[in-house]
Design a protein around this motif. Structure first.
Motif, PDB file in Angstrom:
ATOM      1  N   SER A 176       0.852  -1.185   0.000  1.00 32.51           N
ATOM      2  CA  SER A 176       0.000   0.000   0.000  1.00 32.51           C
ATOM      3  C   SER A 176       0.886   1.233   0.000  1.00 32.51           C
ATOM      4  N   ILE A 177       0.400   2.280  -0.645  1.00 34.46           N
ATOM      5  CA  ILE A 177       1.146   3.530  -0.770  1.00 34.46           C
ATOM      6  C   ILE A 177       0.360   4.593  -0.022  1.00 34.46           C
ATOM      7  N   GLU A 178       1.031   5.246   0.943  1.00 28.50           N
ATOM      8  CA  GLU A 178       0.372   6.254   1.758  1.00 28.50           C
ATOM      9  C   GLU A 178       1.119   7.566   1.649  1.00 28.50           C
ATOM     10  N   GLY A 179       0.377   8.634   1.483  1.00 29.03           N
ATOM     11  CA  GLY A 179       0.961   9.962   1.411  1.00 29.03           C
ATOM     12  C   GLY A 179       0.164  10.837   0.466  1.00 29.03           C
TER      13      GLY A 179
ATOM     14  N   GLY B  48      -0.671  12.855  -2.529  1.00 35.64           N
ATOM     15  CA  GLY B  48      -0.154  12.905  -3.884  1.00 35.64           C
ATOM     16  C   GLY B  48       0.614  11.671  -4.308  1.00 35.64           C
ATOM     17  N   TYR B  49       0.758  10.671  -3.446  1.00 38.77           N
ATOM     18  CA  TYR B  49       1.473   9.443  -3.797  1.00 38.77           C
ATOM     19  C   TYR B  49       0.522   8.535  -4.565  1.00 38.77           C
ATOM     20  N   LYS B  50       1.013   7.974  -5.658  1.00 40.32           N
ATOM     21  CA  LYS B  50       0.177   7.051  -6.440  1.00 40.32           C
ATOM     22  C   LYS B  50       1.052   6.144  -7.281  1.00 40.32           C
ATOM     23  N   VAL B  51       0.429   5.105  -7.836  1.00 39.83           N
ATOM     24  CA  VAL B  51       1.117   4.164  -8.707  1.00 39.83           C
ATOM     25  C   VAL B  51       0.252   3.954  -9.947  1.00 39.83           C
ATOM     26  N   GLU B  52       0.914   3.883 -11.105  1.00 35.02           N
ATOM     27  CA  GLU B  52       0.231   3.610 -12.363  1.00 35.02           C
ATOM     28  C   GLU B  52       0.963   2.490 -13.076  1.00 35.02           C
ATOM     29  N   GLN B  53       0.201   1.644 -13.760  1.00 28.29           N
ATOM     30  CA  GLN B  53       0.807   0.546 -14.507  1.00 28.29           C
ATOM     31  C   GLN B  53       0.725   0.835 -15.993  1.00 28.29           C
ATOM     32  N   GLN B  54       1.872   0.700 -16.676  1.00 31.15           N
ATOM     33  CA  GLN B  54       1.939   0.896 -18.118  1.00 31.15           C
ATOM     34  C   GLN B  54       2.593  -0.336 -18.716  1.00 31.15           C
ATOM     35  N   GLY B  55       1.808  -1.350 -19.010  1.00 28.45           N
ATOM     36  CA  GLY B  55       2.342  -2.610 -19.530  1.00 28.45           C
ATOM     37  C   GLY B  55       3.117  -3.338 -18.449  1.00 28.45           C
TER      38      GLY B  55
ATOM     39  N   THR C 141       4.768   7.538  -8.289  1.00 23.06           N
ATOM     40  CA  THR C 141       4.851   8.952  -7.938  1.00 23.06           C
ATOM     41  C   THR C 141       4.822   9.016  -6.415  1.00 23.06           C
ATOM     42  N   VAL C 142       6.006   9.151  -5.820  1.00 26.39           N
ATOM     43  CA  VAL C 142       6.109   9.045  -4.364  1.00 26.39           C
ATOM     44  C   VAL C 142       6.961  10.161  -3.763  1.00 26.39           C
ATOM     45  N   GLY C 143       6.729  11.408  -4.209  1.00 28.59           N
ATOM     46  CA  GLY C 143       7.368  12.544  -3.576  1.00 28.59           C
ATOM     47  C   GLY C 143       8.678  12.993  -4.179  1.00 28.59           C
TER      48      GLY C 143
ATOM     49  N   PRO D 291      10.662   3.829   1.289  1.00 30.24           N
ATOM     50  CA  PRO D 291      10.245   3.108   2.504  1.00 30.24           C
ATOM     51  C   PRO D 291       9.409   4.013   3.410  1.00 30.24           C
ATOM     52  N   PRO D 292       8.623   3.431   4.325  1.00 32.36           N
ATOM     53  CA  PRO D 292       7.769   4.254   5.184  1.00 32.36           C
ATOM     54  C   PRO D 292       8.597   5.197   6.066  1.00 32.36           C
ATOM     55  N   ASP D 293       8.146   6.432   6.147  1.00 33.88           N
ATOM     56  CA  ASP D 293       8.792   7.437   6.976  1.00 33.88           C
ATOM     57  C   ASP D 293       8.342   7.228   8.426  1.00 33.88           C
ATOM     58  N   PRO D 294       9.263   7.132   9.376  1.00 34.19           N
ATOM     59  CA  PRO D 294       8.849   6.856  10.760  1.00 34.19           C
ATOM     60  C   PRO D 294       8.159   8.042  11.446  1.00 34.19           C
ATOM     61  N   TYR D 295       8.300   9.258  10.902  1.00 39.98           N
ATOM     62  CA  TYR D 295       7.697  10.427  11.538  1.00 39.98           C
ATOM     63  C   TYR D 295       6.326  10.775  10.976  1.00 39.98           C
ATOM     64  N   ARG D 296       6.170  10.683   9.664  1.00 39.50           N
ATOM     65  CA  ARG D 296       4.893  11.041   9.047  1.00 39.50           C
ATOM     66  C   ARG D 296       4.089   9.827   8.587  1.00 39.50           C
ATOM     67  N   GLY D 297       4.728   8.685   8.405  1.00 43.45           N
ATOM     68  CA  GLY D 297       4.032   7.482   7.971  1.00 43.45           C
ATOM     69  C   GLY D 297       3.849   7.396   6.470  1.00 43.45           C
ATOM     70  N   LYS D 298       4.432   8.335   5.718  1.00 45.65           N
ATOM     71  CA  LYS D 298       4.293   8.329   4.270  1.00 45.65           C
ATOM     72  C   LYS D 298       5.262   7.319   3.668  1.00 45.65           C
ATOM     73  N   GLY D 299       4.884   6.730   2.532  1.00 43.31           N
ATOM     74  CA  GLY D 299       5.775   5.830   1.829  1.00 43.31           C
ATOM     75  C   GLY D 299       5.071   4.567   1.366  1.00 43.31           C
ATOM     76  N   ILE D 300       5.866   3.616   0.899  1.00 39.58           N
ATOM     77  CA  ILE D 300       5.351   2.330   0.415  1.00 39.58           C
ATOM     78  C   ILE D 300       5.605   1.298   1.501  1.00 39.58           C
ATOM     79  N   ARG D 301       4.562   0.569   1.879  1.00 36.22           N
ATOM     80  CA  ARG D 301       4.710  -0.454   2.914  1.00 36.22           C
ATOM     81  C   ARG D 301       3.908  -1.689   2.533  1.00 36.22           C
TER      82      ARG D 301
END
Length: 179
Positions: free
Chosen positions: A89-92, A94-101, A107-109, A154-164
């Motif tokens: 899961s991606i949290e943050g 404006g963070y997102k994932v797109e698949q192209q083939g 898009t993670v900051g 990786p997940p940020d320990p202060y804000r919790g943003k990232g891929i986990r």
């Protein structure tokens, strides 16, 4: 004697296991998936509807590899029957994932989207903008691809943003207090 290594591995009806020249081959009845594992410290036998793994001798390497090879063969059989999957899961904001083939655009900051090429033997499904599932028949490859995708941010320990991983408990630190 290894407690794990001495247990026989049951073979489902839809799976064929063969041992030839120290190479264990596991294939499903539809013939689409095939995995190989070379063994040198243990002896692998197919008896009836079970696979038996025995040590060649009592050397330290053979003892330490007994349970390992039994587990690797069991994982190969499970991978051919059910498959393995790992959810991310991606949290943050404006963070997102797109698949192209066979490519993932993460898009993670960063100033530009990070591109990840998915290797053969692994399938990635994007669900929504912020979750994805990595699946395949090889447990090691599925785990490696999931870890490489997670390492992009990786997940940020202060804000919790990232891929986990979806089952991962994020360790949250408190910010430094004033005074």
């Amino acid at each position: 004697m290894s407690r794990i290594g001495k247990q026989p591995i049951p073979i489902p009806d839809s799976v064929k296991v063969s041992v030839k020249d120290g190479v264990v081959t596991v294939s499903s009845s539809d013939g689409k998936k095939k995995l190989e594992q070379a063994t040198r410290l243990v002896e692998v036998k197919v008896e009836g509807n079970a696979v038996i793994v025995e040590r060649v001798d009592d050397s330290r390497d053979a003892r330490s590899s007994h349970g390992l090879y039994r587990t690797l063969i069991a994982n190969m059989i499970d991978g051919v029957v059910k498959g393995w999957e790992r959810k991310l899961s991606i949290e943050g904001a404006g963070y997102k994932v797109e698949q192209q083939g066979k490519k993932l655009m993460l898009t993670v900051g960063y100033t530009y989207p990070r591109e990840y090429n998915v290797p053969d033997g692994v399938e990635v499904k994007v669900e929504g903008n912020n979750s994805l599932t990595v699946s395949g028949s090889n447990k090691q490859l599925v785990g490696q691809v999931a870890a490489q995708i997670r390492s992009v941010r990786p997940p940020d320990p202060y804000r919790g943003k990232g891929i986990r991983y979806s089952d991962e408990q994020a360790v949250r630190k408190t910010a430094k207090g004033k005074g």
